[in-house]
Design a protein around this motif. Structure first.
Motif, short mmCIF file in Angstrom:
data_model
loop_
_atom_site.label_atom_id
_atom_site.label_comp_id
_atom_site.label_asym_id
_atom_site.label_seq_id
_atom_site.Cartn_x
_atom_site.Cartn_y
_atom_site.Cartn_z
N ILE A 47 33.12 -47.15 29.73
CA ILE A 47 32.05 -46.71 28.82
C ILE A 47 32.50 -47.02 27.40
O ILE A 47 33.38 -46.35 26.85
CB ILE A 47 31.78 -45.20 28.97
CG1 ILE A 47 31.56 -44.81 30.43
CG2 ILE A 47 30.58 -44.79 28.12
CD1 ILE A 47 31.58 -43.31 30.68
N VAL A 48 31.90 -48.04 26.79
CA VAL A 48 32.28 -48.41 25.43
C VAL A 48 31.31 -47.81 24.42
O VAL A 48 30.27 -47.27 24.78
CB VAL A 48 32.36 -49.94 25.27
CG1 VAL A 48 33.43 -50.53 26.17
CG2 VAL A 48 31.01 -50.60 25.54
N ILE A 105 37.05 -44.93 28.59
CA ILE A 105 36.02 -44.64 27.59
C ILE A 105 36.55 -44.80 26.18
O ILE A 105 37.68 -44.45 25.88
CB ILE A 105 35.44 -43.21 27.79
CG1 ILE A 105 34.30 -42.95 26.80
CG2 ILE A 105 36.54 -42.15 27.69
CD1 ILE A 105 33.51 -41.68 27.09
N THR A 106 35.71 -45.37 25.32
CA THR A 106 35.95 -45.34 23.88
C THR A 106 34.99 -44.29 23.32
O THR A 106 33.81 -44.56 23.13
CB THR A 106 35.68 -46.72 23.23
OG1 THR A 106 34.34 -47.13 23.49
CG2 THR A 106 36.62 -47.76 23.80
N PRO A 107 35.46 -43.06 23.12
CA PRO A 107 34.56 -41.95 22.81
C PRO A 107 33.79 -42.16 21.50
O PRO A 107 34.35 -42.55 20.49
CB PRO A 107 35.52 -40.75 22.69
CG PRO A 107 36.77 -41.17 23.40
CD PRO A 107 36.87 -42.64 23.19
N ASN A 108 32.51 -41.83 21.56
CA ASN A 108 31.65 -41.96 20.39
C ASN A 108 31.65 -40.71 19.52
O ASN A 108 31.00 -40.71 18.47
CB ASN A 108 30.22 -42.29 20.82
CG ASN A 108 29.89 -43.76 20.64
OD1 ASN A 108 30.46 -44.42 19.79
ND2 ASN A 108 28.98 -44.28 21.44
N ASP A 130 41.21 -47.25 22.74
CA ASP A 130 40.98 -47.49 21.31
C ASP A 130 40.89 -46.21 20.49
O ASP A 130 41.52 -46.11 19.44
CB ASP A 130 39.71 -48.32 21.10
CG ASP A 130 39.39 -48.54 19.63
OD1 ASP A 130 40.26 -49.09 18.93
OD2 ASP A 130 38.29 -48.16 19.19
N THR A 131 40.13 -45.22 20.94
CA THR A 131 39.89 -44.01 20.16
C THR A 131 40.23 -42.77 20.97
O THR A 131 39.59 -42.50 22.00
CB THR A 131 38.41 -43.92 19.75
OG1 THR A 131 38.05 -45.10 19.03
CG2 THR A 131 38.16 -42.70 18.87
N ALA A 132 41.24 -42.05 20.54
CA ALA A 132 41.58 -40.80 21.22
C ALA A 132 40.51 -39.76 20.92
O ALA A 132 39.99 -39.69 19.80
CB ALA A 132 42.93 -40.29 20.76
N PRO A 133 40.15 -38.94 21.91
CA PRO A 133 39.18 -37.86 21.62
C PRO A 133 39.87 -36.74 20.85
O PRO A 133 41.09 -36.77 20.64
CB PRO A 133 38.78 -37.39 23.03
CG PRO A 133 40.01 -37.65 23.85
CD PRO A 133 40.61 -38.92 23.30
N ASP A 134 39.10 -35.80 20.40
CA ASP A 134 39.64 -34.62 19.74
C ASP A 134 39.17 -33.39 20.49
O ASP A 134 37.97 -33.12 20.52
CB ASP A 134 39.16 -34.58 18.28
CG ASP A 134 39.80 -33.44 17.48
OD1 ASP A 134 40.76 -32.83 17.99
OD2 ASP A 134 39.32 -33.18 16.36
#
Length: 362
Positions: A47-48, A105-108, A130-134
């Motif tokens: 999921i990008v 997933i690259t979280p939005n 690419d993007t770690a969640p918070d």
């Protein structure tokens, strides 16, 4: 750069991959499973953020190649635009319903965290790319560029190019309505590389508007959101130029935003008076470095992120071993390299020609 230097520069990236995937045995924690499965039985959903950015298109291509090699059943999904959390949440729920073994997933944004937790509770192994969640532990592991280090490299380069001149800085960030790690890590890394004191390391725009950087005085004209898009970069640059026409340093979250900023600078007749820096390393951005549009960019490797993610879930599903984080970090570092035609003594970099050999996109 010599062939030997290039090999040495990229060897560290390969070493990271070999160390990170020397996995440890997975227990029955969230997302983990010790049940073995054949490749044909392994379902993975990628999921990008969006498919309008070549970075995520390249990520999909890497995942498809890895899935074909491993015999994994791959499902692709994407947000309608950068920041579209609702579509990503629906894709997560679909992966749970299908009985997938894992999600990449690259979280939005933060709203996807609850859905990811549901996926892990359902037994899916979740890897952020690419993007770690918070919070970061909302997923089992993150495969990503060290975004702070990437930002720091372009900041150090910029400070060296100024040679003591006052830095009048435009900050073109990702969002202004949500907080994501890739946004503040790149922003804060850039400022740190410039030698500017940051306040809250997880917040953009709260540092002193004026002060000293490593080579002289600075002024931050402002922070504007771009949504990581060309039109957003153009609008953000126009807004900041209207506040201060003396801008001579432009930081951008990614290369689409950088090219939009360049268009605004060009329209104002100021494109030759500004140091424009970015992070991505896609083929279009690398060409922009070669042409002098972008002074320096930090190249990252989305294809590798996706390939290693697919391989990790396949390995976990077949023999119960899970990937490990890079030593000293809380994520798996897929590496980055500074790309510039104007190298700085003591700062490792590669040329645009070198970067073109390993870039992604068109």
């Amino acid at each position: 750069m010599s062939t030997a230097a290039r090999v040495g520069g990229f060897a560290s990236i390969a070493l990271v991959a070999s160390v990170g995937l020397a996995a440890c045995s997975s227990g029955s924690g969230a997302g983990g499973s010790t049940d073995s499965a054949s490749g044909d039985d392994i379902g993975v959903t990628l999921i990008v953020k969006t498919t309008t950015n070549p970075f995520f298109v390249a990520m999909e291509d890497g995942a498809k190649a890895a899935a074909e090699k491993a015999g994994v059943n791959l499902t692709l999904a994407a947000g309608k635009e950068d920041g579209d959390e609702d579509t990503q949440i629906q894709a997560i729920e679909n992966a749970i319903s299908k009985g997938d073994q894992g999600i990449l997933i690259t979280p939005n944004g933060p709203s996807v965290v609850d859905a990811l937790q549901k996926a892990r509770e359902a037994g899916l192994y979740v890897i952020a790319l690419d993007t770690a969640p918070d919070p970061a532990d909302a997923v089992d592991i993150t495969f990503a560029t060290d975004n702070f280090t990437a930002g720091e490299s372009i900041g150090t380069w910029t400070a060296a190019q100024l040679n003591g001149e006052k830095a009048t800085i435009a900050m073109l960030d990702l969002f202004d309505d949500k907080v994501v790690s890739v946004d503040y890590n790149r922003d804060q890394g850039f400022l740190t590389g410039m030698g500017i004191d940051t306040a809250d390391a997880e917040k953009n725009g709260d540092e002193a508007a004026t002060g000293s950087y490593s080579g002289g005085d600075y002024e931050i004209v402002g922070n504007e959101a771009t949504n990581g898009a060309e039109d957003g970069g153009r609008t953000a640059m126009e807004t900041l130029l209207s506040k201060n026409s003396d801008i001579n340093v432009v930081y951008t979250i990614n290369e689409p935003a950088a090219y939009g900023a360049y268009q605004a600078l060009q329209a104002a007749g100021k494109e030759k008076d500004v140091l424009l820096v970015s992070i991505d390393g896609g083929c279009a951005g690398v060409e922009n470095v070669a042409e002098g549009i972008i002074g320096a960019t930090a190249q990252q490797y989305p294809v590798k992120m996706a390939e290693l993610g697919v391989e990790a879930i396949a390995k976990l599903a077949t023999d119960g071993t899970a990937p490990e984080t890079t030593d000293g970090l809380d994520f798996f570092d897929t590496g980055s390299a500074l790309v510039t035609e104007t190298p700085v003594d003591g700062l490792d970099s590669i040329t645009a020609a070198d970067a073109a050999d390993i870039c992604w996109g068109e």
